[in-house]
Design a protein around this motif. Structure first.
Motif, PDB file in Angstrom:
ATOM      1  N   SER A   1     -38.371-115.493  52.370  1.00 23.47           N
ATOM      2  CA  SER A   1     -39.704-115.065  51.978  1.00 23.47           C
ATOM      3  C   SER A   1     -39.866-113.619  52.433  1.00 23.47           C
ATOM      4  O   SER A   1     -39.952-113.337  53.635  1.00 23.47           O
ATOM      5  CB  SER A   1     -40.771-115.949  52.638  1.00 23.47           C
ATOM      6  OG  SER A   1     -42.065-115.473  52.317  1.00 23.47           O
ATOM      7  N   ILE A   2     -39.868-112.683  51.481  1.00 23.34           N
ATOM      8  CA  ILE A   2     -39.890-111.264  51.827  1.00 23.34           C
ATOM      9  C   ILE A   2     -40.945-110.532  50.992  1.00 23.34           C
ATOM     10  O   ILE A   2     -41.460-111.053  50.011  1.00 23.34           O
ATOM     11  CB  ILE A   2     -38.512-110.601  51.598  1.00 23.34           C
ATOM     12  CG1 ILE A   2     -38.166-110.608  50.090  1.00 23.34           C
ATOM     13  CG2 ILE A   2     -37.441-111.282  52.416  1.00 23.34           C
ATOM     14  CD1 ILE A   2     -36.923-109.794  49.755  1.00 23.34           C
ATOM     15  N   THR A   3     -41.224-109.307  51.403  1.00 27.69           N
ATOM     16  CA  THR A   3     -41.994-108.383  50.593  1.00 27.69           C
ATOM     17  C   THR A   3     -41.509-106.978  50.898  1.00 27.69           C
ATOM     18  O   THR A   3     -40.800-106.754  51.887  1.00 27.69           O
ATOM     19  CB  THR A   3     -43.512-108.508  50.846  1.00 27.69           C
ATOM     20  OG1 THR A   3     -44.220-107.859  49.792  1.00 27.69           O
ATOM     21  CG2 THR A   3     -43.911-107.882  52.189  1.00 27.69           C
TER      22      THR A   3
ATOM     23  N   PRO B   1     -47.371-113.752  38.518  1.00 22.11           N
ATOM     24  CA  PRO B   1     -46.914-115.135  38.737  1.00 22.11           C
ATOM     25  C   PRO B   1     -45.417-115.274  39.010  1.00 22.11           C
ATOM     26  O   PRO B   1     -44.880-116.374  38.885  1.00 22.11           O
ATOM     27  CB  PRO B   1     -47.268-115.798  37.404  1.00 22.11           C
ATOM     28  CG  PRO B   1     -47.044-114.714  36.401  1.00 22.11           C
ATOM     29  CD  PRO B   1     -47.461-113.440  37.071  1.00 22.11           C
ATOM     30  N   HIS B   2     -44.737-114.182  39.359  1.00 22.12           N
ATOM     31  CA  HIS B   2     -43.299-114.243  39.637  1.00 22.12           C
ATOM     32  C   HIS B   2     -43.073-114.205  41.146  1.00 22.12           C
ATOM     33  O   HIS B   2     -42.353-113.330  41.655  1.00 22.12           O
ATOM     34  CB  HIS B   2     -42.586-113.082  38.955  1.00 22.12           C
ATOM     35  CG  HIS B   2     -42.812-113.019  37.473  1.00 22.12           C
ATOM     36  ND1 HIS B   2     -42.209-113.889  36.590  1.00 22.12           N
ATOM     37  CD2 HIS B   2     -43.594-112.196  36.718  1.00 22.12           C
ATOM     38  CE1 HIS B   2     -42.584-113.601  35.355  1.00 22.12           C
ATOM     39  NE2 HIS B   2     -43.429-112.580  35.408  1.00 22.12           N
ATOM     40  N   THR B   3     -43.670-115.126  41.853  1.00 22.12           N
ATOM     41  CA  THR B   3     -43.604-115.132  43.312  1.00 22.12           C
ATOM     42  C   THR B   3     -42.166-115.140  43.792  1.00 22.12           C
ATOM     43  O   THR B   3     -41.340-115.922  43.329  1.00 22.12           O
ATOM     44  CB  THR B   3     -44.337-116.358  43.868  1.00 22.12           C
ATOM     45  OG1 THR B   3     -45.682-116.371  43.366  1.00 22.12           O
ATOM     46  CG2 THR B   3     -44.367-116.327  45.387  1.00 22.12           C
ATOM     47  N   GLY B   4     -41.871-114.238  44.717  1.00 19.86           N
ATOM     48  CA  GLY B   4     -40.524-114.157  45.272  1.00 19.86           C
ATOM     49  C   GLY B   4     -39.713-113.019  44.699  1.00 19.86           C
ATOM     50  O   GLY B   4     -38.767-112.547  45.338  1.00 19.86           O
ATOM     51  N   ARG B   5     -40.036-112.569  43.504  1.00 14.88           N
ATOM     52  CA  ARG B   5     -39.308-111.452  42.899  1.00 14.88           C
ATOM     53  C   ARG B   5     -39.894-110.123  43.359  1.00 14.88           C
ATOM     54  O   ARG B   5     -41.075-110.015  43.674  1.00 14.88           O
ATOM     55  CB  ARG B   5     -39.363-111.546  41.376  1.00 14.88           C
ATOM     56  CG  ARG B   5     -38.439-112.600  40.781  1.00 14.88           C
ATOM     57  CD  ARG B   5     -38.505-112.578  39.277  1.00 14.88           C
ATOM     58  NE  ARG B   5     -38.237-111.249  38.741  1.00 14.88           N
ATOM     59  CZ  ARG B   5     -38.419-110.925  37.448  1.00 14.88           C
ATOM     60  NH1 ARG B   5     -38.876-111.826  36.594  1.00 14.88           N
ATOM     61  NH2 ARG B   5     -38.148-109.702  37.030  1.00 14.88           N
TER      62      ARG B   5
ATOM     63  N   TRP C   1     -49.626-103.592  53.073  1.00 16.78           N
ATOM     64  CA  TRP C   1     -48.900-103.377  51.825  1.00 16.78           C
ATOM     65  C   TRP C   1     -48.071-104.615  51.489  1.00 16.78           C
ATOM     66  O   TRP C   1     -47.439-105.193  52.367  1.00 16.78           O
ATOM     67  CB  TRP C   1     -47.965-102.177  51.945  1.00 16.78           C
ATOM     68  CG  TRP C   1     -48.638-100.874  52.192  1.00 16.78           C
ATOM     69  CD1 TRP C   1     -48.849-100.282  53.404  1.00 16.78           C
ATOM     70  CD2 TRP C   1     -49.179 -99.996  51.211  1.00 16.78           C
ATOM     71  NE1 TRP C   1     -49.495 -99.082  53.236  1.00 16.78           N
ATOM     72  CE2 TRP C   1     -49.710 -98.878  51.899  1.00 16.78           C
ATOM     73  CE3 TRP C   1     -49.259-100.033  49.813  1.00 16.78           C
ATOM     74  CZ2 TRP C   1     -50.306 -97.812  51.232  1.00 16.78           C
ATOM     75  CZ3 TRP C   1     -49.861 -98.976  49.149  1.00 16.78           C
ATOM     76  CH2 TRP C   1     -50.375 -97.873  49.862  1.00 16.78           C
ATOM     77  N   SER C   2     -48.045-104.983  50.222  1.00 18.60           N
ATOM     78  CA  SER C   2     -47.159-106.058  49.773  1.00 18.60           C
ATOM     79  C   SER C   2     -46.937-105.915  48.274  1.00 18.60           C
ATOM     80  O   SER C   2     -47.590-105.103  47.611  1.00 18.60           O
ATOM     81  CB  SER C   2     -47.753-107.437  50.098  1.00 18.60           C
ATOM     82  OG  SER C   2     -48.929-107.675  49.350  1.00 18.60           O
ATOM     83  N   VAL C   3     -46.004-106.705  47.752  1.00 15.33           N
ATOM     84  CA  VAL C   3     -45.652-106.632  46.336  1.00 15.33           C
ATOM     85  C   VAL C   3     -46.587-107.515  45.518  1.00 15.33           C
ATOM     86  O   VAL C   3     -46.750-108.703  45.821  1.00 15.33           O
ATOM     87  CB  VAL C   3     -44.188-107.042  46.112  1.00 15.33           C
ATOM     88  CG1 VAL C   3     -43.848-107.028  44.622  1.00 15.33           C
ATOM     89  CG2 VAL C   3     -43.252-106.111  46.873  1.00 15.33           C
ATOM     90  N   LEU C   4     -47.174-106.942  44.500  1.00 19.46           N
ATOM     91  CA  LEU C   4     -48.054-107.686  43.596  1.00 19.46           C
ATOM     92  C   LEU C   4     -47.171-108.366  42.548  1.00 19.46           C
ATOM     93  O   LEU C   4     -46.935-107.816  41.471  1.00 19.46           O
ATOM     94  CB  LEU C   4     -49.046-106.729  42.933  1.00 19.46           C
ATOM     95  CG  LEU C   4     -50.201-107.354  42.156  1.00 19.46           C
ATOM     96  CD1 LEU C   4     -51.195-108.017  43.102  1.00 19.46           C
ATOM     97  CD2 LEU C   4     -50.909-106.291  41.316  1.00 19.46           C
ATOM     98  N   ASN C   5     -46.687-109.565  42.882  1.00 22.73           N
ATOM     99  CA  ASN C   5     -45.677-110.194  42.019  1.00 22.73           C
ATOM    100  C   ASN C   5     -46.091-111.533  41.412  1.00 22.73           C
ATOM    101  O   ASN C   5     -45.269-112.211  40.803  1.00 22.73           O
ATOM    102  CB  ASN C   5     -44.367-110.372  42.783  1.00 22.73           C
ATOM    103  CG  ASN C   5     -44.537-111.136  44.078  1.00 22.73           C
ATOM    104  OD1 ASN C   5     -45.610-111.669  44.354  1.00 22.73           O
ATOM    105  ND2 ASN C   5     -43.485-111.162  44.876  1.00 22.73           N
TER     106      ASN C   5
END
Length: 248
Positions: free
Chosen positions: A149-151, A50-54, A44-48
């Motif tokens: 660097s998180i998710t 082109p806002h990488t990091g948000r 599982w991870s955040v689909l972010n």
């Protein structure tokens, strides 16, 4: 050729914003289960992009994220899949992403159904997973790890038990109206109909919850007109019920 497979989505609702968490993995990467069998990679991870990091996004920003990923899928057909044997069709990946907002739930809702939401910190020699059980804890942990660097993820890398869909709304309270309208026939007050049968309430008063009610006389007449053929064997009258409520 390697493809990224998107198996599931479990968006997290934070106020009026969303954390778009998805379950995915490379078609060329595998893990091992407890019996030593080879199984497809999933996490599982955040689909972010082109806002990488948000982590948090408004509904409008989710539209942008969906459009970017849909365009990437269009330019690399087969590189993004919904299963090992099936690619997303044109327009399907964007819709799949946006549908995550309709099925989003809070941290508390996921927790009630046996899931554990985690914030994963990659800024260490080893990944550190922080479990959170409330929306407040989630926001505090994201803030505390600002610049890292998180998710956002779930403790079980492969599965989530999805809470039931939220009710779209509560039934209208006709008690708030000064008057409303019902349909009356010799058989009683109209309750409901199916494709073959009509239900009446002979001994109930028109304010009973089981009686079908209409806000206006026109709404009642429109309903009769739209069901004219089905109601042809019944002589309905529109009855106004004085209710004592006040106009909203």
């Amino acid at each position: 050729m390697s493809s990224e497979i998107f198996y599931d989505k479990a968006f997290i609702l934070v106020g009026e914003k969303y954390i778009p968490v998805v379950n995915h993995g490379s078609s060329n990467c595998f893990d091992f289960d407890s019996r030593g069998r080879e199984i497809p990679e999933k996490h599982w991870s955040v689909l972010n992009y082109p806002h990488t990091g948000r982590m948090l996004f408004t509904a409008e920003e989710m539209q942008e994220i969906a459009a970017v990923h849909e365009e990437a899928n269009r330019n690399n057909r087969g590189g993004t899949r919904k299963s090992r044997n099936r690619s997303f069709e044109e327009g399907e990946f964007g819709r799949w992403i946006l549908a995550g907002m309709k099925s989003a739930h809070t941290v508390e809702d996921y927790g009630k159904h046996g899931n554990t939401v985690t914030v994963v910190d990659y800024d260490r020699d080893y990944w550190q997973r922080h479990c959170v059980s409330t929306t407040e804890e989630l926001l505090d942990k994201i803030k505390a790890l600002s610049g890292h660097s998180i998710t956002v993820s779930f403790w079980d890398d492969r599965h989530v038990t999805h809470p039931p869909m939220r009710c779209k709304g509560t039934p209208f309270d006709f008690g708030t109206l000064p008057e409303f309208y019902v349909l009356r026939a010799a058989q009683g007050y109209f309750v409901k109909r199916s494709s073959r049968k009509i239900w009446f309430a002979r001994f109930q008063k028109p304010k009973s919850q089981m009686i079908r009610k209409f806000k206006t006389e026109k709404a009642a007449q429109d309903y009769l007109d739209s069901n004219q053929k089905f109601f042809s064997g019944y002589a309905f009258e529109i009855e106004c019920v004085q209710n004592g409520g006040v106009t909203a």
